[in-house]
Design a protein around this motif. Sequence first.
Motif, PDB file in Angstrom:
ATOM      1  N   LYS A  24       0.875  -1.275  -0.025  1.00  0.00           N
ATOM      2  CA  LYS A  24       0.046   0.026   0.192  1.00  0.00           C
ATOM      3  C   LYS A  24       0.850   1.170   0.249  1.00  0.00           C
ATOM      4  O   LYS A  24       1.855   1.382   0.839  1.00  0.00           O
ATOM      5  N   LEU A  42       3.231   6.549 -10.844  1.00  0.00           N
ATOM      6  CA  LEU A  42       2.927   5.358 -10.156  1.00  0.00           C
ATOM      7  C   LEU A  42       1.805   4.851 -10.464  1.00  0.00           C
ATOM      8  O   LEU A  42       1.360   3.555 -10.509  1.00  0.00           O
ATOM      9  N   ILE A  43       0.502   5.634 -10.862  1.00  0.00           N
ATOM     10  CA  ILE A  43      -0.523   4.935 -11.417  1.00  0.00           C
ATOM     11  C   ILE A  43      -0.378   4.345 -12.665  1.00  0.00           C
ATOM     12  O   ILE A  43      -1.047   2.949 -12.974  1.00  0.00           O
ATOM     13  N   SER A  44       0.586   4.579 -13.686  1.00  0.00           N
ATOM     14  CA  SER A  44       0.801   4.218 -14.667  1.00  0.00           C
ATOM     15  C   SER A  44       1.753   2.777 -14.543  1.00  0.00           C
ATOM     16  O   SER A  44       1.754   1.914 -15.329  1.00  0.00           O
ATOM     17  N   LYS A  46       0.930   0.875 -11.523  1.00  0.00           N
ATOM     18  CA  LYS A  46       0.342   0.237 -10.504  1.00  0.00           C
ATOM     19  C   LYS A  46       0.174  -1.153 -10.836  1.00  0.00           C
ATOM     20  O   LYS A  46       0.545  -1.999  -9.898  1.00  0.00           O
ATOM     21  N   GLU A  47      -0.277  -1.603 -12.029  1.00  0.00           N
ATOM     22  CA  GLU A  47      -0.338  -2.793 -12.388  1.00  0.00           C
ATOM     23  C   GLU A  47       0.855  -3.899 -12.461  1.00  0.00           C
ATOM     24  O   GLU A  47       1.147  -5.145 -11.989  1.00  0.00           O
ATOM     25  N   ASN A  50       1.816  -4.384  -8.928  1.00  0.00           N
ATOM     26  CA  ASN A  50       0.913  -4.677  -8.159  1.00  0.00           C
ATOM     27  C   ASN A  50       0.739  -4.247  -6.884  1.00  0.00           C
ATOM     28  O   ASN A  50       0.744  -4.866  -5.822  1.00  0.00           O
ATOM     29  N   VAL A  51       0.446  -2.732  -6.718  1.00  0.00           N
ATOM     30  CA  VAL A  51       0.258  -2.007  -5.383  1.00  0.00           C
ATOM     31  C   VAL A  51      -0.996  -1.251  -5.273  1.00  0.00           C
ATOM     32  O   VAL A  51      -1.609  -0.942  -6.429  1.00  0.00           O
ATOM     33  N   ALA A  52      -1.393  -0.931  -4.207  1.00  0.00           N
ATOM     34  CA  ALA A  52      -2.726  -0.167  -3.945  1.00  0.00           C
ATOM     35  C   ALA A  52      -2.034   1.335  -3.547  1.00  0.00           C
ATOM     36  O   ALA A  52      -1.178   1.551  -2.725  1.00  0.00           O
ATOM     37  N   LEU A  53      -2.829   2.386  -4.318  1.00  0.00           N
ATOM     38  CA  LEU A  53      -2.316   3.638  -4.254  1.00  0.00           C
ATOM     39  C   LEU A  53      -3.376   4.707  -3.309  1.00  0.00           C
ATOM     40  O   LEU A  53      -4.424   4.514  -3.569  1.00  0.00           O
ATOM     41  N   VAL A  83      -8.142   7.560  -7.136  1.00  0.00           N
ATOM     42  CA  VAL A  83      -7.184   7.189  -5.967  1.00  0.00           C
ATOM     43  C   VAL A  83      -7.828   7.780  -4.617  1.00  0.00           C
ATOM     44  O   VAL A  83      -7.878   8.929  -4.696  1.00  0.00           O
TER      45      VAL A  83
END
Length: 459
Positions: A24, A42-44, A46-47, A50-53, A83
């Motif tokens: 997280k 970080l959004i780009s 994210k996958e 494999n994290v939650a933002l 987010v």
Amino acid sequence: MRDNVRERVGRFIRVRSLLTEGDKVLIALSGGADSVALLHILISLKEEFNVALYAAHFNHGIRGEEADRDESFCKALCEEMGVPFFSHGADVPSVAESSGESVELCGRRMRYEYLQCVCRDKLSGAKIATAHHSDDNAETVLWNLTRGAGFAGLAGIPIKRDNIIRPLLCCTRSEIEAYCSENDLDYVTDSTNLSDDYTRNKLRHRVMPVLRELNPSVGESIGRTSAIMQEADEYLNQISEKEIKAAKIPYGWSCEQLLRCEPIVLKYAVKNILEKAAAPVDFQHTALIIEAMRNGGAVDIGGGYTVSCAQGILRIVPQAFIANDFCVPLFDYMKEHGRRVTMRDGQLFEAVPPLALSSEKIHNLLLNDGIPCAIITRDTVLRRRRAGDTFTDRRRGVTKSLKKLMNELKIPREKRDTIPVVANGSTVLWIKGIGTSAQAKADLSRDGEYIMIEGIEHA
């Protein structure tokens, strides 16, 4: 530029192990170009990781409507990008005035405290991602250099410390602004960043442009230097910790043992000892302490601390230890502190609060620190030592004055008046760290009740 920055940050995260699968991540979002770019990158990624933002904004209450505008902008941006968003505000100037800090330092402290609070209360185990970049690092190194710094100061901004990560330290400010432009990312500008009222702004607007004329890649060059300094700092910390451990003795550290260290390791050892005690640290005090280690003496280092070097022992003495006398009836103290233990047939019958220990450990605790309730009267008190106090060793039956006993045990003079004792008149029944006297010796072959004093805050 767009792909290069994103790919470089992703590579930097992997090489430096900043993220692991399932993390997280709480992004510190000010609304400026740096933090907006960090959020977008970080959004780009994210996958891929494999994290939650999540994002959090701290309103310092310094710039009135402009600060409220920044908070609203961050909230709207997070809603647009999907987010989860947290925010909090405080009157930093008022807090800084009360605490004696500069507004700049107070704002930084309160911002990090808020971010850690979100991690602790709402995102257990989360990492905090801040948007510091290589130019920020260069400015930090320069500022530390002007004040005088060792390896730690010249190491600049750490890439990772505890749960805080800084994925943009591999990028320059101009690269980040170009990234925002190429991705059509809106951001807000803090008007205080445009003035020279703050130290960092003077470095940013006056010093860094001159250095870039000499070397256009000055930020990256300073970054490489700070990385070397960080490695040296980590190594010296490791070496000094070994020396500190080897020098540890009752009540402090052996001056003789520490003085065998190489000069730079000795300075690190003193620094780390002070830091562990949350005491102030600076070059001048470190030098004075080392001199006192050689010749004896004491150094007032401020912040309510004195460093004493006597009897070959280095000790950190908080002024709180030199406090007013206290005297509390033992039964009154036990109403809110300590533990009552009942023994039946040589075994533990009951403990309040409960004791999650083996029978052997409970027996040892009672033999050392258990005071039989049968000998406690209204006159039995918890206090500090007094003139005329005596103590009878429970093993040998020898009675000595408390002063003589503490001399024999080489208990530091400045610590003696801070050690709680339990006494009936001048007869001492128990001493913290030493245990019970012959008069209070536990007889575990008989049924009985005992009290064990714990959690004393006066020592």
